[in-house]
Motif scaffolding. Structure first.
Motif, PDB file in Angstrom:
ATOM      1  N   ASP A 167     -10.089   4.845  -1.381  1.00  0.00           N
ATOM      2  CA  ASP A 167      -9.472   6.051  -0.838  1.00  0.00           C
ATOM      3  C   ASP A 167      -7.969   5.831  -0.795  1.00  0.00           C
ATOM      4  OD1 ASP A 167      -8.514   8.206   0.549  1.00  0.00           O
ATOM      5  OD2 ASP A 167      -9.435   7.653   2.477  1.00  0.00           O
TER       6      ASP A 167
ATOM      7  N   TRP B 241      -5.309   7.515   2.115  1.00  0.00           N
ATOM      8  CA  TRP B 241      -5.013   6.861   3.396  1.00  0.00           C
ATOM      9  C   TRP B 241      -3.641   6.182   3.337  1.00  0.00           C
ATOM     10  CZ3 TRP B 241      -3.823   2.032   5.224  1.00  0.00           C
ATOM     11  CH2 TRP B 241      -3.909   1.846   6.622  1.00  0.00           C
TER      12      TRP B 241
ATOM     13  N   GLY C 205      -7.921   1.126   5.355  1.00  0.00           N
ATOM     14  CA  GLY C 205      -8.314   2.469   5.766  1.00  0.00           C
ATOM     15  C   GLY C 205      -9.804   2.699   5.635  1.00  0.00           C
TER      16      GLY C 205
ATOM     17  N   ASN D 197      -0.766   8.707   3.195  1.00  0.00           N
ATOM     18  CA  ASN D 197      -0.453   9.305   4.490  1.00  0.00           C
ATOM     19  C   ASN D 197       0.414   8.402   5.368  1.00  0.00           C
ATOM     20  OD1 ASN D 197      -1.719  11.741   4.000  1.00  0.00           O
ATOM     21  ND2 ASN D 197      -3.726  10.967   4.637  1.00  0.00           N
ATOM     22  N   GLN D 198       0.248   7.078   5.214  1.00  0.00           N
ATOM     23  CA  GLN D 198       1.071   6.141   5.997  1.00  0.00           C
ATOM     24  C   GLN D 198       2.551   6.236   5.619  1.00  0.00           C
ATOM     25  OE1 GLN D 198      -0.659   3.655   8.263  1.00  0.00           O
ATOM     26  NE2 GLN D 198      -2.072   5.329   7.866  1.00  0.00           N
TER      27      GLN D 198
END
Ligand SMILES: *Cc1c(COP(=O)(O)O)cnc(C)c1O
Length: 372
Positions: free
Chosen positions: A7, A10, A347, A13-14
């Motif tokens: 994924d 994840w 993640g 997004n960080q």
């Protein structure tokens, strides 16, 4: 429950907020290739790895073949690499014009000095150990063998960024090392990217010429070069991710520990020497029941992969190459039927991890009841 093999959102997004600021600045600056982000990345990565120089290039494959080429390796030369690697390891040797020679691996699934020794001829110029799955190869033995025979050692560290061998950072152990920033790698960008690490200024300067048409300045082409440049946006992604790399590699290592603890009585878990710090680019288990286990996991909603389903020795390009020695690699072939990569990534939620483990359990439970 569905557990994807990986994924990548994840990670995105960080870094999203900081990255978008950088991308905006790049868009406004008009400098899109080999600019200040690439330079900042090269300096920070050299510092992270503890090497003198890092040179950003277009991808991890170029990061391997360009230094081979710059080291003067070409037609008539033989270069030994691991038979169970991704095709790019052998391709880079062929791209330099040399002959790829494939070695067998040990129980750690890495090329060993013993497997290399038998393949050395008067034409052998270099060894390319691959730190497969992020687990460092036995470099001391390989380097002393290479020294004995005056061979160059170029690490294929595409899968191993941040891994340590006897406390030393992978990528600083040979004359040069290649890294990939393909999205799936532990430091993956939003496209293609790669870089070379070396302590040699001469080699770094040569690869800098090769990556950009041999140009020493805007208008002077010193040698016939190539186009393998790193762009500013990918360098910006790499810079943002670099600050998380240790944390993310730590998360992945914890997942690996959980798998190992839970599964070692059921399958062959990865063999990692005590002196190694692997970064588990992949978590590969080995079992005689691979295909049945894989089908069971798929039915449970757990996505798995095989790295790699077709060994290099069985690839059409290798078979068609009249220069290659068609040696048999018993361990590579034996592993090939038994390997299975489980989901592992920063993640991966705790609930998914326990679910994967319980899905492996339910396979072996069903198997033990059915055999009585
Ligand atoms: C990914 C990979 C490469 C090639 O990297 P790219 O960035 O895809 O060109 C080379 N060697 C190994 C072992 C790899 O896993």
């Amino acid at each position: 429950m569905q557990v994807p093999f990986v994924d990548l959102s994840w990670q995105y997004n960080q870094i999203r907020d900081e990255l978008l600021k950088r991308v905006d600045a790049i868009g406004r600056s008009g400098i899109f290739i080999l600019g200040p982000n690439v330079e900042e990345f090269e300096a920070k990565m050299a510092n992270f790895l503890g090497v003198r120089r890092v040179v950003g290039v277009g991808n991890g494959s170029d990061a391997l073949w360009l230094p081979l080429k710059a080291l003067g390796i070409g037609p008539g030369d033989e270069v030994i690499t691991a038979g169970n690697s991704f095709i790019a390891s052998a391709w880079a040797i062929a791209a330099a014009g040399a002959t790829p020679v494939l070695a067998d691996v040990g129980c750690d699934m890495n090329i060993s000095a013993d497997s290399v020794r038998d393949l050395i001829t008067t034409n052998t110029r270099a060894v390319v150990p691959v730190h497969l799955t992020g687990n460092p190869a036995a470099m001391d033995e390989l380097i002393s063998l290479a020294d004995e025979h005056e061979l160059l050692v170029v690490e294929d560290a595409a899968q191993a960024i941040g891994a340590r061998y006897k406390g030393r950072m992978v990528g600083s152990l040979g004359v040069a090392a290649s890294f990939s920033m393909h999205p799936l790698k532990n430091l993956g960008v939003l496209g293609d990217g790669g870089f070379l690490a070396t302590d040699s200024d001469l080699l770094a300067d040569d690869v800098r010429l090769l990556r950009n048409h041999g140009l020493s300045d805007r208008d002077t082409a010193m040698i016939w070069g190539y186009n393998s440049r790193l762009d500013e946006i990918q360098a910006a992604v790499a810079l943002e991710k670099l600050s998380y790399l240790d944390e993310w590699n730590g998360m992945v290592r914890e997942i690996a520990e959980r798998y190992t603890e839970a599964l070692s009585h059921l399958v062959q878990v990865p063999v990692v020497a005590n002196s190694n710090e692997s970064v588990f680019h992949n978590y590969i288990v080995r079992t005689d029941d691979r295909d049945a286990l894989r089908s069971h996991l798929t039915a449970c909603g757990v996505d798995t992969r095989i790295h790699y389903p077709v060994p290099i020795t069985d690839q059409p390009c290798y078979l068609k190459d009249t220069r290659t020695v068609k040696n048999v690699l018993p361990n590579v072939l034996h592993d090939n039927e038994r390997i299975l990569s489980l989901p592992i990534y920063p993640g991966l939620p705790e609930s998914s991890l326990s679910y994967v483990i319980s899905a492996v359990y339910s396979f072996f439970e069903a198997k033990s009841t059915s055999s009585f």
